[in-house]
Design a protein around this motif. Sequence first.
Motif, mmCIF file in Angstrom:
data_model
loop_
_atom_site.group_PDB
_atom_site.id
_atom_site.type_symbol
_atom_site.label_atom_id
_atom_site.label_comp_id
_atom_site.label_asym_id
_atom_site.label_seq_id
_atom_site.Cartn_x
_atom_site.Cartn_y
_atom_site.Cartn_z
ATOM 1 N N ARG A 1 1.117 -1.417 -0.014
ATOM 2 C CA ARG A 1 -0.132 -0.545 0.058
ATOM 3 C C ARG A 1 1.084 1.815 -0.080
ATOM 4 N N TRP A 2 0.657 2.097 -0.003
ATOM 5 C CA TRP A 2 1.204 3.890 0.087
ATOM 6 C C TRP A 2 0.223 4.600 0.689
ATOM 7 N N THR A 3 1.437 5.004 1.742
ATOM 8 C CA THR A 3 1.205 6.015 3.060
ATOM 9 C C THR A 3 0.923 6.806 3.158
#
Length: 153
Positions: free
Chosen positions: A49-51
């Motif tokens: 995921r991108w956070t």
Amino acid sequence: MDKIDKKIVDLLQSDARRSHAKIAQDVGLATSSVTERIKKMVQSGTIRRWTVDVDYEAIGLPVMAMVYVFSTREGRQGAFHAKLVELPNILECHHVTGAWSYLLKVRAASIVDFERFMLEELQSLPCIEKTHSEIVLSSWQPNAVSSREPNAK
């Protein structure tokens, strides 16, 4: 995963908005090659995921604590897990070995707010027998995950 993939992951960990062109320049590949490598890492689950890296002081949650939780194993774990999801103060939950069952990373607006959270929310959950809290004084990330070599001496 080769050394270039690890370098790409390191660069993305430091700034996930970094352009593929800039990453390509930093690792010595064509932009299309970097784009394809990132796509493959996403598809394989290496990049999950991108956070966002939040400044918790700026959003009013400057107090961080690590909370050890000891829980019973009498069939109420499902209710415990479901309730944790409802508590926004809990940022992370780790099932751990040793004397404790879980280690929680918790954020609060103040020590008073943290105390309220502990007494009114966390310790009232099903199957919690005891807790132990430690207030974090400061934090930093000395190394990106992918740059650590396994079995390094």
